[in-house]
Write an enzyme that holds these catalytic residues in place. Structure first.
Site, PDB file in Angstrom:
ATOM      1  N   LYS A 175     -36.401 -32.896  11.091  1.00 31.98           N
ATOM      2  CA  LYS A 175     -37.144 -32.376  12.231  1.00 31.98           C
ATOM      3  C   LYS A 175     -38.466 -31.733  11.778  1.00 31.98           C
ATOM      4  O   LYS A 175     -38.668 -31.509  10.579  1.00 31.98           O
ATOM      5  CB  LYS A 175     -36.251 -31.366  12.971  1.00 31.98           C
ATOM      6  CG  LYS A 175     -34.952 -31.988  13.504  1.00 31.98           C
ATOM      7  CD  LYS A 175     -34.134 -30.974  14.295  1.00 31.98           C
ATOM      8  CE  LYS A 175     -32.848 -31.611  14.808  1.00 31.98           C
ATOM      9  NZ  LYS A 175     -32.096 -30.687  15.699  1.00 31.98           N
ATOM     10  N   TYR A 220     -31.971 -37.553  23.192  1.00 33.39           N
ATOM     11  CA  TYR A 220     -31.186 -36.385  23.605  1.00 33.39           C
ATOM     12  C   TYR A 220     -30.670 -36.518  25.038  1.00 33.39           C
ATOM     13  O   TYR A 220     -30.497 -35.512  25.725  1.00 33.39           O
ATOM     14  CB  TYR A 220     -32.028 -35.119  23.447  1.00 33.39           C
ATOM     15  CG  TYR A 220     -32.158 -34.643  22.013  1.00 33.39           C
ATOM     16  CD1 TYR A 220     -31.016 -34.381  21.237  1.00 33.39           C
ATOM     17  CD2 TYR A 220     -33.397 -34.436  21.426  1.00 33.39           C
ATOM     18  CE1 TYR A 220     -31.121 -33.946  19.915  1.00 33.39           C
ATOM     19  CE2 TYR A 220     -33.513 -33.995  20.104  1.00 33.39           C
ATOM     20  CZ  TYR A 220     -32.369 -33.752  19.364  1.00 33.39           C
ATOM     21  OH  TYR A 220     -32.475 -33.302  18.063  1.00 33.39           O
ATOM     22  N   ASN A 236     -33.178 -26.502  13.231  1.00 28.83           N
ATOM     23  CA  ASN A 236     -32.069 -26.617  12.283  1.00 28.83           C
ATOM     24  C   ASN A 236     -32.241 -27.804  11.344  1.00 28.83           C
ATOM     25  O   ASN A 236     -31.259 -28.363  10.852  1.00 28.83           O
ATOM     26  CB  ASN A 236     -30.730 -26.631  13.030  1.00 28.83           C
ATOM     27  CG  ASN A 236     -30.616 -27.790  14.003  1.00 28.83           C
ATOM     28  OD1 ASN A 236     -31.517 -28.620  14.103  1.00 28.83           O
ATOM     29  ND2 ASN A 236     -29.499 -27.864  14.705  1.00 28.83           N
ATOM     30  N   HIS A 281     -31.146 -33.929  12.025  1.00 31.36           N
ATOM     31  CA  HIS A 281     -30.238 -34.550  12.991  1.00 31.36           C
ATOM     32  C   HIS A 281     -29.486 -35.669  12.284  1.00 31.36           C
ATOM     33  O   HIS A 281     -30.072 -36.387  11.472  1.00 31.36           O
ATOM     34  CB  HIS A 281     -31.034 -35.160  14.160  1.00 31.36           C
ATOM     35  CG  HIS A 281     -30.202 -36.114  14.979  1.00 31.36           C
ATOM     36  ND1 HIS A 281     -29.395 -35.689  16.011  1.00 31.36           N
ATOM     37  CD2 HIS A 281     -30.003 -37.463  14.879  1.00 31.36           C
ATOM     38  CE1 HIS A 281     -28.752 -36.739  16.514  1.00 31.36           C
ATOM     39  NE2 HIS A 281     -29.110 -37.824  15.839  1.00 31.36           N
ATOM     40  N   GLU A 339     -29.312 -44.810  18.575  1.00 31.76           N
ATOM     41  CA  GLU A 339     -30.427 -44.015  18.068  1.00 31.76           C
ATOM     42  C   GLU A 339     -31.323 -44.841  17.130  1.00 31.76           C
ATOM     43  O   GLU A 339     -32.550 -44.693  17.140  1.00 31.76           O
ATOM     44  CB  GLU A 339     -29.887 -42.779  17.343  1.00 31.76           C
ATOM     45  CG  GLU A 339     -29.223 -41.807  18.315  1.00 31.76           C
ATOM     46  CD  GLU A 339     -28.436 -40.692  17.633  1.00 31.76           C
ATOM     47  OE1 GLU A 339     -28.432 -40.624  16.383  1.00 31.76           O
ATOM     48  OE2 GLU A 339     -27.824 -39.886  18.360  1.00 31.76           O
TER      49      GLU A 339
HETATM   50  P1  DAT Z   1     -26.055 -31.309  16.463  1.00 27.81           P
HETATM   51  O1  DAT Z   1     -27.527 -31.473  16.151  1.00 27.81           O
HETATM   52  O2  DAT Z   1     -25.383 -30.421  15.456  1.00 27.81           O
HETATM   53  O3  DAT Z   1     -25.349 -32.625  16.681  1.00 27.81           O
HETATM   54  P2  DAT Z   1     -26.004 -30.960  19.370  1.00 27.81           P
HETATM   55  O4  DAT Z   1     -25.985 -32.453  19.471  1.00 27.81           O
HETATM   56  O5  DAT Z   1     -24.947 -30.206  20.091  1.00 27.81           O
HETATM   57  O6  DAT Z   1     -25.976 -30.491  17.835  1.00 27.81           O
HETATM   58  O7  DAT Z   1     -27.397 -30.389  19.892  1.00 27.81           O
HETATM   59  C1  DAT Z   1     -28.602 -31.091  19.627  1.00 27.81           C
HETATM   60  C2  DAT Z   1     -29.652 -30.094  19.197  1.00 27.81           C
HETATM   61  O8  DAT Z   1     -29.933 -29.207  20.276  1.00 27.81           O
HETATM   62  C3  DAT Z   1     -29.214 -29.189  18.058  1.00 27.81           C
HETATM   63  O9  DAT Z   1     -29.469 -29.755  16.797  1.00 27.81           O
HETATM   64  C4  DAT Z   1     -30.036 -27.957  18.291  1.00 27.81           C
HETATM   65  C5  DAT Z   1     -30.172 -27.894  19.781  1.00 27.81           C
HETATM   66  N1  DAT Z   1     -29.162 -27.004  20.355  1.00 27.81           N
HETATM   67  C6  DAT Z   1     -27.846 -27.236  20.522  1.00 27.81           C
HETATM   68  N2  DAT Z   1     -27.217 -26.203  21.088  1.00 27.81           N
HETATM   69  C7  DAT Z   1     -28.188 -25.260  21.302  1.00 27.81           C
HETATM   70  C8  DAT Z   1     -28.205 -23.954  21.863  1.00 27.81           C
HETATM   71  N3  DAT Z   1     -27.087 -23.381  22.324  1.00 27.81           N
HETATM   72  N4  DAT Z   1     -29.386 -23.290  21.900  1.00 27.81           N
HETATM   73  C9  DAT Z   1     -30.525 -23.854  21.444  1.00 27.81           C
HETATM   74  N5  DAT Z   1     -30.575 -25.095  20.902  1.00 27.81           N
HETATM   75  C10 DAT Z   1     -29.430 -25.784  20.834  1.00 27.81           C
HETATM   76 MG    MG Z   2     -25.715 -34.037  18.188  1.00 28.39          MG
END
Ligand code: DAT
Ligand code: MG
Length: 138
Positions: A11, A51, A118, A121, A132
């Site tokens: 990212k 997303y 973070n 991805h 994707e």
């Molecule tokens: P991951 O990237 O671990 O698969 P995810 O698919 O649940 O996590 O979410 C996609 C992204 O969205 C994640 O990398 C960071 C952001 N995200 C997820 N939950 C969040 C939250 N509660 N607050 C802010 N950003 C969040």
């Molecule tokens: Mg995810």
């Protein structure tokens, strides 16, 4: 188990913090094979597709804005069980609580509660990976 492929994004925080090489080196050191790689600026359309499961959630718009804020690296890695293997290397979503030794645990801190920062991805299933890869390399 047959060989899988997964989509990895570094990212904008990972690229701007000059962690691209470090992150790619960890994935290669684990034994996964780099199959494709590019540096790119995401479009809003790509991010809406990528997303789609999160559309409408409170963090969706900040997430998209963040992903548009700088260049990203998009990569395909291959290997046996690479999908779950990469997610194990990445660590849990929130960097503050991601285990030390993981990419998010070692380098992330969700500055100002910005969980979206973070670093990486990784696809979460074979179906997600193919979908994707189509978005970023189609
Ligand atoms: P991951 O990237 O671990 O698969 P995810 O698919 O649940 O996590 O979410 C996609 C992204 O969205 C994640 O990398 C960071 C952001 N995200 C997820 N939950 C969040 C939250 N509660 N607050 C802010 N950003 C969040
Ligand atoms: Mg995810």
């Amino acid at each position: 188990m047959s060989t899988e492929r997964t989509l990895v994004l570094i990212k904008p925080d990972g690229v701007s913090r000059q962690l691209t090489g470090t992150i790619l080196a960890r994935v290669e050191a684990k034994g996964y094979t780099l199959a494709d790689l590019k540096l790119t600026n995401a479009t809003r359309t790509q991010l809406e597709q990528h997303y789609e499961e999160h559309v409408g959630k409170p963090f969706y718009e900040p997430l998209v804005e963040f992903m548009l804020s700088g260049q990203m690296v998009v990569a395909i890695f291959t290997g046996e069980r690479v999908i779950e293997g990469f997610r194990t290397l990445a660590g849990s979503t929130e960097p503050t609580v991601a285990s030390p030794g993981t990419i998010r645990g070692d380098f992330g801190r969700d500055w100002g509660l910005k969980v979206q920062q973070n670093l990486v991805h990784g696809s979460d299933s074979p179906e997600s990976a193919e979908r994707e890869i189509g978005i970023w390399f189609g």
